[in-house]
Write a protein that holds these residues in place. Structure first.
Motif, PDB file in Angstrom:
ATOM      1  N   HIS A 107       0.850  -1.193   0.000  1.00  8.44           N
ATOM      2  CA  HIS A 107       0.000   0.000   0.000  1.00  8.44           C
ATOM      3  C   HIS A 107       0.885   1.242   0.000  1.00  8.44           C
ATOM      4  N   HIS A 109       0.390   5.781   1.184  1.00  9.12           N
ATOM      5  CA  HIS A 109      -0.406   6.616   2.088  1.00  9.12           C
ATOM      6  C   HIS A 109      -0.888   7.860   1.349  1.00  9.12           C
ATOM      7  N   HIS A 178       4.801   0.026  -0.147  1.00 11.57           N
ATOM      8  CA  HIS A 178       5.542  -0.774   0.837  1.00 11.57           C
ATOM      9  C   HIS A 178       4.630  -1.844   1.419  1.00 11.57           C
TER      10      HIS A 178
HETATM   11 FE   LIG Z   1       2.147   1.975   5.521  1.00 14.59          FE
END
Ligand SMILES: [Fe+2]
Length: 211
Positions: A107, A109, A178
């Protein structure tokens, strides 16, 4: 490849900052035992990974001290990204409790410029955070991946971060993909956060980010 007449330029590298001992082990323990460290949210992909609610730097004096230390590093990381020592603030933070067998899917952010992970417990080497080069969006992807192919900075698809001790921290651009591979060790506890600069500007116009 080693011809001295060839000069190689590594264009547009991505900064990732690994900071040792931002917190002492006693401070890590204090965070783990904090009343807000109740991990009630089960991760969508892994039942052995739970998260706390989101909390904020001004929720309590200890969080404020932790964020003060993180902010000093954010200023340096932001200098690499934007060429200036800007005022940074942490928008939100949360803690992650990963039991043996838990993992975190790939994912990134959103609505954030710098994200970070502060490791609060020992981390098994197998569950170090892994960072990925982006994928080919909707285009076809070709690779030359086999046992005789060498992996280097121009063809690597992933990068495994250094083995962290409790109290170490990693900062990375928030767009970077990551994941955490399956935890083969004991309970792995970390605190993650997202940060924004107060203001960016270009050619007379500013963009501000505020609560
Ligand atoms: Fe994360």
């Amino acid at each position: 490849m080693d011809d001295p007449q060839n000069e190689i330029f590594e264009l547009f590298p991505t900064p990732l900052m690994f900071c040792r001992q931002v917190l002492s082990s006693a401070e890590c323990q204090q965070l783990i035992e904090h009343p807000k460290a109740s991990a009630t949210q089960v991760n969508h992909h892994s039942k052995d990974l739970t998260h706390t609610q989101i909390f904020f730097p001004d929720d309590d004096a200890f969080f404020a001290e932790v964020t003060r230390r993180i902010n000093a590093k954010l200023v340096d990381m932001g200098h690499l990204l934007f060429g200036e020592k800007l005022n940074w603030s942490i928008k939100e933070m949360w803690m992650n409790f990963m039991k043996p067998g838990g993992g975190q899917a790939m994912h990134n952010h959103s609505n954030s410029f710098i994200s970070g992970i502060l490791y609060l417990s020992p981390t098994d080497p197998a569950s170090r955070t892994v960072f990925f080069r982006g994928f080919g969006d909707r285009g076809f992807v070709f690779t030359n991946t086999h046992k005789d192919a060498e992996t280097g900075p121009f063809n690597a698809e992933k990068w495994i971060s250094p083995e962290p001790d409790a109290g170490d921290m990693v900062l990375f651009p928030s767009y970077l993909l990551h994941a955490v591979p399956l935890n083969q060790g004991d309970l792995r506890v970390s605190m993650a956060f997202n940060a924004i600069p107060e203001r960016l500007q270009a050619w007379g116009y500013g963009i501000s980010f505020a609560k």
